[in-house]
Enzyme design. Structure first.
Site, PDB file in Angstrom:
ATOM      1  N   SER A 116      -1.456  -0.344  17.367  1.00 51.05           N
ATOM      2  CA  SER A 116      -1.198   0.978  18.089  1.00 51.05           C
ATOM      3  C   SER A 116      -2.238   0.996  19.179  1.00 51.05           C
ATOM      4  O   SER A 116      -2.093   2.014  20.090  1.00 51.05           O
ATOM      5  CB  SER A 116      -1.127   1.963  17.163  1.00 51.05           C
ATOM      6  OG  SER A 116      -2.269   1.983  16.374  1.00 51.05           O
TER       7      SER A 116
ATOM      8  N   GLU B 221       6.478   1.700   6.660  1.00 51.71           N
ATOM      9  CA  GLU B 221       6.640   2.722   7.624  1.00 51.71           C
ATOM     10  C   GLU B 221       7.847   3.302   7.823  1.00 51.71           C
ATOM     11  O   GLU B 221       8.980   2.538   7.888  1.00 51.71           O
ATOM     12  CB  GLU B 221       6.185   1.873   8.962  1.00 51.71           C
ATOM     13  CG  GLU B 221       6.156   2.869  10.250  1.00 51.71           C
ATOM     14  CD  GLU B 221       5.719   2.345  11.533  1.00 51.71           C
ATOM     15  OE1 GLU B 221       4.687   1.291  11.416  1.00 51.71           O
ATOM     16  OE2 GLU B 221       5.689   3.327  12.504  1.00 51.71           O
TER      17      GLU B 221
HETATM   18  O1  KIV Z   1      -0.620  -0.387  14.410  1.00 48.97           O
HETATM   19  C1  KIV Z   1      -0.706   0.542  13.660  1.00 48.97           C
HETATM   20  O2  KIV Z   1      -1.345   1.680  13.708  1.00 48.97           O
HETATM   21  C2  KIV Z   1      -0.087   0.677  12.414  1.00 48.97           C
HETATM   22  C3  KIV Z   1       0.067   1.686  11.598  1.00 48.97           C
HETATM   23  C4  KIV Z   1       0.992   2.816  12.122  1.00 48.97           C
HETATM   24  C5  KIV Z   1       0.448   1.379  10.077  1.00 48.97           C
HETATM   25  O3  KIV Z   1       0.462  -0.566  12.072  1.00 48.97           O
END
Ligand code: KIV
Length: 273
Positions: free
Chosen positions: A54, A191
C-alpha cells in the site's frame, strides 16, 4: 480512552503470535513504510508492522499497488527494520515478484530477507501460488498469507467491493486458507469479506487470522497507518476507524509556519546564531 502498553518487551516472533491466538489475546498490526513512523508505531507497542505494498498508494501516490517494485519494497523494508525493536516486521512481496516462476519467487524472497533483515513476507493468493509459497517456506522464510480482497488482482475484479459474498467464492477462500495453513504459513490476512465467513476461517484454522474489513471475530486487526491517523483523505470504507485527524493538524502547522515566515515572526532572535 484506555491506552495499551505491552507488558512483554521481548521481540514478537511468529511463534508468539500463535500463542496469542491460543490464549485469546488479539493481535494488533499496522503498516509503516519509513523509519520515523515505524519507530513511533513500534514504541507504542504494536505486535506486527506490515511494510505493505500500500506504500504504492499512500507514499508514491499510485492508484493501485501494482506499480511498486521489489527494490522499492526493499528500500521501505530496510528503513522500517532499522527503527523496530519489538514488533514482528512483515514485508509485502510486490506484484510480479512471485507469480512468474517458483525459482524467481524464491530468489526474490531471499533477496528481500537478505537486504531488509525483515522477519517474514506476505504474499497474496491461494492455490494459484501454493507452489511458490512452499518453495519460499522450504528456504526457511516465514510467510503470512493474504486472501479475500487482494489488491494486486484489482484489474481482475474491476472493483474494490466486498469479496466472497457468494458460496462459490466463500468455499474457495476456505479451501485456500486451509491450503496455506497446511503448507506452513504462520498467519493469514483476510481483507474485506463478510464477518461470518472470517469468523468461520478463524475458528477452523490454528494459525492467527488477522482481518481488515473482516469483522471482530478474527484473531487480530490490521489497518493502513496513514488511513487510521487521518492523513489520507477521501478513502472512507466502513471498516476504517480514524483515530486522529493528522491531515488537519499538519495543514494547520504548515499554514502557521507560512504566515510566520511571511510576517517575519520566524525566526526570532533566539532562533538564530
Ligand atoms: O499493503 C497493505 O497495506 C496490506 C494491508 C491492507 C493488509 O496488504
Amino acid at each position: 480512552m484506555s491506552v495499551h502498553t505491552p507488558e512483554d518487551a521481548r521481540k514478537v516472533t511468529t511463534r508468539r503470535l500463535c500463542e496469542m491466538k491460543q490464549r485469546g489475546e488479539k493481535i494488533s498490526m499496522l503498516t509503516s513504510y519509513d523509519y520515523t513512523m515505524a519507530e513511533i508505531v513500534d514504541k507504542a507497542g504494536i505486535d506486527v508492522i506490515l511494510v505493505g505494498d500500500s506504500a504504492s498508494n499512500v507514499v508514491a501516490g499510485n492508484v493501485t499497488t501494482l506499480p511498486i517494485t521489489l527494490d522499492q519494497m526493499i528500500y521501505h523494508g530496510k528503513s522500517v527494520v532499522r527503527a523496530v525493536k519489538r514488533a514482528l516486521v512483515v514485508v509485502d512481496m510486490p506484484f510480479g515478484s512471485y507469480q512468474t516462476s517458483d525459482v524467481e519467487a524464491v530468489q526474490n524472497a531471499i533477496k528481500v530477507m537478505k537486504i531488509t533483515h525483515a522477519d517474514a513476507l506476505k504474499l497474496e493468493g491461494g492455490v494459484e501460488i501454493i507452489d511458490a509459497v512452499k518453495k519460499i517456506l522450504a528456504a526457511g522464510i516465514p510467510i503470512m498469507g493474504h486472501l479475500g480482497l487482494m489488491p494486486q488482482s484489482i484489474n481482475k475484479y474491476g472493483t474494490y467491493t466486498v469479496r466472497a459474498k457468494d458460496d462459490e467464492e466463500a468455499e474457495k477462500l476456505i479451501a485456500d486458507a486451509k491450503l496455506l495453513e497446511e503448507a506452513g504459513c504462520f498467519a493469514l490476512v483476510l481483507e474485506k469479506i463478510p464477518a461470518k465467513l472470517a469468523e468461520r476461517v478463524a475458528k477452523e484454522l490454528t494459525i492467527p487470522v488477522i482481518g481488515i474489513g473482516a469483522g471482530g471475530a478474527v484473531d487480530g486487526q490490521v489497518l493502513v497507518l496513514h488511513d487510521m491517523l487521518g492523513l489520507t483523505q477521501g478513502f472512507t470504507p466502513r471498516f476504517l476507524r480514524r483515530y486522529a485527524d493528522l491531515n488537519s493538524v499538519m495543514t494547520e502547522a504548515v499554514q502557521h509556519y507560512i504566515s510566520d515566515v511571511k510576517s517575519c515572526d520566524f525566526p526570532n532572535t533566539q532562533e538564530q546564531y
